[in-house]
Design a protein around this motif. Structure first.
Motif, short mmCIF file in Angstrom:
data_model
loop_
_atom_site.label_atom_id
_atom_site.label_comp_id
_atom_site.label_asym_id
_atom_site.label_seq_id
_atom_site.Cartn_x
_atom_site.Cartn_y
_atom_site.Cartn_z
N TRP A 287 26.37 5.92 -9.65
CA TRP A 287 27.60 6.67 -9.37
C TRP A 287 27.88 7.75 -10.40
CZ3 TRP A 287 31.17 6.07 -13.27
CH2 TRP A 287 31.05 4.93 -14.07
N GLN A 288 27.14 7.74 -11.51
CA GLN A 288 27.29 8.77 -12.53
C GLN A 288 26.33 9.94 -12.33
OE1 GLN A 288 26.68 5.92 -15.81
NE2 GLN A 288 28.77 6.37 -16.48
N LEU A 289 25.50 9.88 -11.32
CA LEU A 289 24.46 10.89 -11.09
C LEU A 289 24.79 11.74 -9.87
CD1 LEU A 289 21.25 8.69 -11.54
CD2 LEU A 289 22.54 9.91 -13.31
N SER A 290 24.24 12.95 -9.84
CA SER A 290 24.35 13.80 -8.65
C SER A 290 23.44 13.26 -7.55
CB SER A 290 23.93 15.23 -9.00
OG SER A 290 22.54 15.28 -9.26
N GLY A 291 23.61 13.80 -6.33
CA GLY A 291 22.79 13.37 -5.21
C GLY A 291 21.30 13.60 -5.44
N GLY A 292 20.97 14.77 -6.00
CA GLY A 292 19.57 15.07 -6.28
C GLY A 292 18.98 14.14 -7.32
N MET A 293 19.76 13.80 -8.34
CA MET A 293 19.29 12.88 -9.37
C MET A 293 19.09 11.48 -8.80
SD MET A 293 21.75 14.27 -12.43
CE MET A 293 21.20 13.20 -13.75
N GLN A 294 19.99 11.07 -7.91
CA GLN A 294 19.84 9.76 -7.28
C GLN A 294 18.55 9.69 -6.46
OE1 GLN A 294 23.28 8.33 -5.12
NE2 GLN A 294 24.68 9.16 -6.65
N GLN A 295 18.22 10.78 -5.77
CA GLN A 295 16.98 10.77 -4.99
C GLN A 295 15.76 10.75 -5.90
OE1 GLN A 295 16.50 9.74 -2.31
NE2 GLN A 295 17.31 10.84 -0.56
N ARG A 296 15.86 11.36 -7.06
CA ARG A 296 14.74 11.28 -8.01
C ARG A 296 14.54 9.85 -8.49
NH1 ARG A 296 15.27 15.82 -12.49
NH2 ARG A 296 17.39 16.20 -11.76
N GLU B 33 0.82 -1.21 0.00
CA GLU B 33 0.00 0.00 0.00
C GLU B 33 0.85 1.27 0.00
OE1 GLU B 33 -3.08 0.11 -0.45
OE2 GLU B 33 -3.99 -1.75 0.26
N TYR B 34 2.15 1.15 0.32
CA TYR B 34 2.99 2.33 0.41
C TYR B 34 4.33 2.11 -0.26
CZ TYR B 34 5.56 -0.06 4.11
OH TYR B 34 6.32 -0.97 4.81
N GLY B 35 4.93 3.22 -0.70
CA GLY B 35 6.32 3.24 -1.13
C GLY B 35 7.12 4.02 -0.10
N TYR B 36 8.40 3.64 0.08
CA TYR B 36 9.24 4.24 1.12
C TYR B 36 10.49 4.82 0.49
CZ TYR B 36 10.76 4.63 6.04
OH TYR B 36 11.13 5.09 7.28
N VAL B 37 10.76 6.10 0.80
CA VAL B 37 11.97 6.78 0.33
C VAL B 37 12.82 7.08 1.55
CG1 VAL B 37 12.93 8.73 -0.92
CG2 VAL B 37 10.73 7.76 -1.63
N PHE B 38 14.04 6.52 1.60
CA PHE B 38 14.91 6.66 2.76
C PHE B 38 15.74 7.94 2.67
CE2 PHE B 38 13.94 2.19 2.35
CZ PHE B 38 13.73 1.78 3.65
N GLN B 39 16.47 8.22 3.75
CA GLN B 39 17.33 9.41 3.79
C GLN B 39 18.39 9.35 2.71
OE1 GLN B 39 18.85 10.02 7.77
NE2 GLN B 39 16.86 9.73 8.72
N ALA B 40 18.94 8.18 2.46
CA ALA B 40 19.89 7.97 1.36
C ALA B 40 19.15 7.24 0.24
CB ALA B 40 21.08 7.15 1.83
N PRO B 41 19.57 7.42 -1.01
CA PRO B 41 18.85 6.82 -2.14
C PRO B 41 18.78 5.30 -2.10
CG PRO B 41 20.33 8.54 -2.91
CD PRO B 41 20.65 8.32 -1.47
N VAL B 42 19.80 4.63 -1.54
CA VAL B 42 19.84 3.17 -1.43
C VAL B 42 19.62 2.52 -2.80
CG1 VAL B 42 19.16 1.21 0.00
CG2 VAL B 42 18.74 3.50 0.83
N LEU B 43 20.42 2.91 -3.77
CA LEU B 43 20.35 2.33 -5.12
C LEU B 43 21.44 1.29 -5.27
CD1 LEU B 43 19.91 5.65 -7.14
CD2 LEU B 43 18.10 4.12 -6.33
N TYR B 44 21.21 0.33 -6.14
CA TYR B 44 22.22 -0.69 -6.43
C TYR B 44 23.16 -0.15 -7.49
CZ TYR B 44 19.40 -3.97 -3.76
OH TYR B 44 18.70 -4.59 -2.74
N GLU B 45 24.44 -0.02 -7.10
CA GLU B 45 25.43 0.62 -7.97
C GLU B 45 25.66 -0.15 -9.26
OE1 GLU B 45 26.93 3.56 -7.50
OE2 GLU B 45 25.85 3.91 -5.63
N TRP B 46 25.46 -1.46 -9.26
CA TRP B 46 25.72 -2.28 -10.44
C TRP B 46 24.52 -2.39 -11.39
CZ3 TRP B 46 25.21 -4.06 -5.48
CH2 TRP B 46 24.11 -4.87 -5.20
N ARG B 47 23.42 -1.75 -11.00
CA ARG B 47 22.23 -1.73 -11.87
C ARG B 47 22.07 -0.34 -12.47
NH1 ARG B 47 18.31 -6.12 -10.48
NH2 ARG B 47 16.76 -4.89 -11.60
N THR B 48 21.63 -0.29 -13.70
CA THR B 48 21.38 1.00 -14.33
C THR B 48 20.21 1.70 -13.64
OG1 THR B 48 19.81 0.10 -15.94
CG2 THR B 48 22.17 0.11 -16.57
N VAL B 49 20.02 2.96 -13.99
CA VAL B 49 18.88 3.71 -13.46
C VAL B 49 17.58 2.98 -13.78
CG1 VAL B 49 17.53 5.81 -13.82
CG2 VAL B 49 19.99 5.97 -13.42
#
Length: 285
Positions: free
Chosen positions: A148-157, A92-108
């Motif tokens: 790792w190729q994106l800015s912090g703001g882009m990672q959060q998007r 029922e919900y999506g969760y956005v953490f303080q850090a983007p928590v993206l997998y570096e080895w996966r593309t956007v």
């Protein structure tokens, strides 16, 4: 758009979140720390509700309780008419953490499709949905890039797009822009407000920034120092659409002053009686 009204909320509608008499006590060594005490809160459909208060006041604890990442010691919580656990299992919900928590080895693109992969969506459908969301957050040209190729703001998007991938009713955001510089943060505020108006999601947002809370919210929940209690709920009647110019209006300054004074009351201990169970040493929640 009528002045002072959220473009998404339904007046008098049933609450999407209902928190009733909720407390959370953590074991700390041989003692206890009361992170949250006797919290009552309702969040209506389409609301954008910000939680603000001193560090360690229980903002993130309350968010984690709603998300079923921890359980209350006492009290009850309903999310979309269900227990938090059932709401989590039903996505029922999506969760956005303080850090983007993206997998570096996966593309956007692959990061955004991940929840849909787990849910068993067809490859073509999940890629179509991910590309739709990347267009929505303005990153359609970066689907083949890596985090790792994106800015912090882009990672959060990217993180926000991923949280929206399976079209949840509710978006929980735990201080997602806290690590960004001020200019990027203001740009992300505008972007988030646009997304909220487009998607008509219900949002609960943790922040330490008074200006951010006033700019984004339909309501602001001011919390006391630990043991965290809800001291005051402030309605934000700024008109829509909100733009960078909104921050320069007299009403914006009036509301920021109102929130600041409520927080000063928190700092001075008004309405925040100390609990004898609070541990002596500092613990962050």
């Amino acid at each position: 758009m009528a002045e002072g009204r959220s473009p998404a909320s339904v007046p008098g509608g049933a609450p999407v979140i209902s928190v009733r008499g909720v407390s959370k006590v953590f074991q700390v060594g041989k003692g206890e720390a009361v992170a949250l005490q006797d919290a009552d809160l309702e969040v209506r459909q389409g609301d954008f509700v910000s939680l603000i208060g001193p560090s360690g006041c229980g903002k993130t604890t309350l968010m984690r309780l709603i998300a079923d990442l921890t359980e209350p010691t006492t009290g009850e919580i309903d999310v979309a008419g269900k227990t938090p656990r059932q709401a989590r299992e039903d996505r029922e919900y999506g969760y956005v953490f303080q850090a983007p928590v993206l997998y570096e080895w996966r593309t956007v693109l692959a990061n955004v499709t991940l929840p849909l992969e787990i849910m068993g969506f067809d490859r073509s459908k999940r890629r179509e949905r991910a590309r739709e969301l990347l267009r929505m957050v303005g990153l359609e040209r970066f689907e083949r890039s890596y985090p790792w190729q994106l800015s912090g703001g882009m990672q959060q998007r990217v993180s926000i797009a991923r949280a929206l991938a399976f079209d949840p009713k509710l978006l929980l955001m735990d201080e997602p822009f806290g690590a960004l510089d001020e200019i990027t943060r203001e740009a992300m505020n505008l972007e988030l407000l646009r997304l909220w108006q487009e998607t008509r999601k219900t949002v609960v947002f943790v922040t330490h920034s008074i200006a951010e809370a006033v700019f984004l919210s339909t309501r602001i929940v001011v919390m006391t120092a630990r043991p965290g209690r809800i001291r005051e709920v402030i309605d934000v009647d700024l008109p829509y659409p909100r733009t960078a110019a909104t921050r320069e209006t007299p009403r914006f300054f009036e509301l920021t002053t109102q929130v600041r004074e409520a927080l000063r009351g928190v700092e001075h201990g008004q309405g925040a009686a100390p609990s004898p169970r609070v541990a002596e040493r500092s613990v962050g929640y």
